[in-house]
Design a protein around this motif. Structure first.
Motif, mmCIF file in Angstrom:
data_model
loop_
_atom_site.group_PDB
_atom_site.id
_atom_site.type_symbol
_atom_site.label_atom_id
_atom_site.label_comp_id
_atom_site.label_asym_id
_atom_site.label_seq_id
_atom_site.Cartn_x
_atom_site.Cartn_y
_atom_site.Cartn_z
ATOM 1 N N ARG A 26 0.936 -1.319 0.057
ATOM 2 C CA ARG A 26 0.090 0.079 0.070
ATOM 3 C C ARG A 26 1.043 1.205 -0.053
ATOM 4 N NH1 ARG A 26 -3.230 -2.839 4.372
ATOM 5 N NH2 ARG A 26 -4.900 -3.823 3.325
ATOM 6 N N ARG A 27 1.871 1.395 0.648
ATOM 7 C CA ARG A 27 2.990 2.306 0.823
ATOM 8 C C ARG A 27 3.576 2.796 -0.583
ATOM 9 N NH1 ARG A 27 4.418 0.274 5.711
ATOM 10 N NH2 ARG A 27 6.114 -0.771 4.745
ATOM 11 N N GLN A 28 3.740 1.489 -1.245
ATOM 12 C CA GLN A 28 4.434 1.793 -2.777
ATOM 13 C C GLN A 28 3.280 2.361 -3.494
ATOM 14 O OE1 GLN A 28 7.600 1.933 -3.414
ATOM 15 N NE2 GLN A 28 8.092 1.349 -1.315
ATOM 16 N N ARG A 29 2.248 1.749 -3.175
ATOM 17 C CA ARG A 29 0.938 1.984 -4.461
ATOM 18 C C ARG A 29 0.904 3.462 -4.275
ATOM 19 N NH1 ARG A 29 -4.578 -0.470 -2.632
ATOM 20 N NH2 ARG A 29 -3.966 1.199 -0.968
ATOM 21 N N ASP A 30 0.760 4.050 -2.960
ATOM 22 C CA ASP A 30 0.336 5.292 -2.813
ATOM 23 C C ASP A 30 1.441 6.424 -3.295
ATOM 24 O OD1 ASP A 30 -1.725 4.542 -1.468
ATOM 25 O OD2 ASP A 30 -0.925 5.039 0.566
ATOM 26 N N GLN A 31 2.716 6.001 -3.347
ATOM 27 C CA GLN A 31 3.601 6.805 -4.133
ATOM 28 C C GLN A 31 3.590 6.710 -5.299
ATOM 29 O OE1 GLN A 31 7.404 5.156 -2.222
ATOM 30 N NE2 GLN A 31 7.110 5.974 -0.403
ATOM 31 N N GLY A 43 10.445 9.276 -12.838
ATOM 32 C CA GLY A 43 9.777 9.315 -11.355
ATOM 33 C C GLY A 43 8.599 8.248 -11.388
ATOM 34 N N ALA A 44 7.836 8.332 -12.124
ATOM 35 C CA ALA A 44 6.549 7.498 -12.081
ATOM 36 C C ALA A 44 7.135 6.154 -12.386
ATOM 37 C CB ALA A 44 5.564 7.993 -13.089
ATOM 38 N N ASP A 45 7.828 6.060 -13.421
ATOM 39 C CA ASP A 45 8.531 4.295 -13.646
ATOM 40 C C ASP A 45 9.362 3.943 -12.583
ATOM 41 O OD1 ASP A 45 7.318 4.660 -16.311
ATOM 42 O OD2 ASP A 45 9.363 5.045 -17.445
ATOM 43 N N ASP A 46 10.210 4.700 -12.017
ATOM 44 C CA ASP A 46 10.716 4.267 -10.543
ATOM 45 C C ASP A 46 9.797 3.890 -9.522
ATOM 46 O OD1 ASP A 46 13.197 4.630 -11.781
ATOM 47 O OD2 ASP A 46 13.589 6.718 -10.948
ATOM 48 N N ALA A 47 8.615 4.700 -9.327
ATOM 49 C CA ALA A 47 7.600 4.361 -8.373
ATOM 50 C C ALA A 47 7.068 3.266 -8.712
ATOM 51 C CB ALA A 47 6.697 5.476 -8.156
ATOM 52 N N TRP A 48 6.710 2.893 -9.913
ATOM 53 C CA TRP A 48 5.973 1.841 -10.627
ATOM 54 C C TRP A 48 6.775 0.552 -10.285
ATOM 55 C CZ3 TRP A 48 1.433 3.931 -10.771
ATOM 56 C CH2 TRP A 48 0.456 3.204 -11.152
ATOM 57 N N ALA A 49 8.247 0.874 -10.584
ATOM 58 C CA ALA A 49 8.991 -0.444 -10.260
ATOM 59 C C ALA A 49 9.110 -0.796 -8.765
ATOM 60 C CB ALA A 49 10.303 -0.108 -11.002
ATOM 61 N N LYS A 50 9.141 0.186 -8.008
ATOM 62 C CA LYS A 50 9.240 -0.314 -6.509
ATOM 63 C C LYS A 50 7.985 -0.874 -6.144
ATOM 64 C CE LYS A 50 12.706 3.028 -5.099
ATOM 65 N NZ LYS A 50 12.823 4.276 -4.749
ATOM 66 N N MET A 51 6.729 -0.525 -6.684
ATOM 67 C CA MET A 51 5.476 -0.928 -6.342
ATOM 68 C C MET A 51 5.357 -2.450 -6.800
ATOM 69 S SD MET A 51 1.770 0.579 -7.185
ATOM 70 C CE MET A 51 0.870 -0.376 -8.194
ATOM 71 N N LYS A 52 5.606 -2.758 -8.072
ATOM 72 C CA LYS A 52 5.985 -4.196 -8.775
ATOM 73 C C LYS A 52 6.751 -4.995 -7.680
ATOM 74 C CE LYS A 52 7.054 -6.875 -12.362
ATOM 75 N NZ LYS A 52 7.206 -7.995 -11.784
#
Length: 96
Positions: free
Chosen positions: A48-53, A75-84
């Protein structure tokens, strides 16, 4: 459809898939034993934390006009990679 719209649609589609899977995980936590429940909640919270970011980055891309959105893609791609990564880790705990 613009590149930005295609990019955002791709992100939204992936998010919808992840959210559907998380709903299944949340249902599993309701019947879990106390020790398993703690681990499940830990994994869900991390996701959830990664999803929110990632959502915040997606909103920034949505808000930009013209070609300025392209600067925010990294930045969006990095956040998405962390969420994955968080999703994959949680998925291993929930046995998909």
């Amino acid at each position: 459809m613009s590149q930005r719209d295609e990019y955002l649609n791709k992100l939204k589609a992936q998010l919808d898939l992840w959210n559907a899977e998380v709903s299944k995980w949340e249902a599993r936590t309701r019947g879990a034993q106390a020790d398993a429940l703690i681990e499940y909640e830990k994994q869900l919270d991390a996701f959830r934390r990664q999803r929110d970011q990632a959502l915040e980055q997606m909103r920034k891309v949505q808000a930009e006009t013209g070609d300025a959105w392209i600067d925010l893609v990294r930045g969006a791609d990095d956040a998405w990679a962390k969420m994955k990564e968080a999703f994959d880790k949680a998925s291993r705990h929930f046995g998909k």
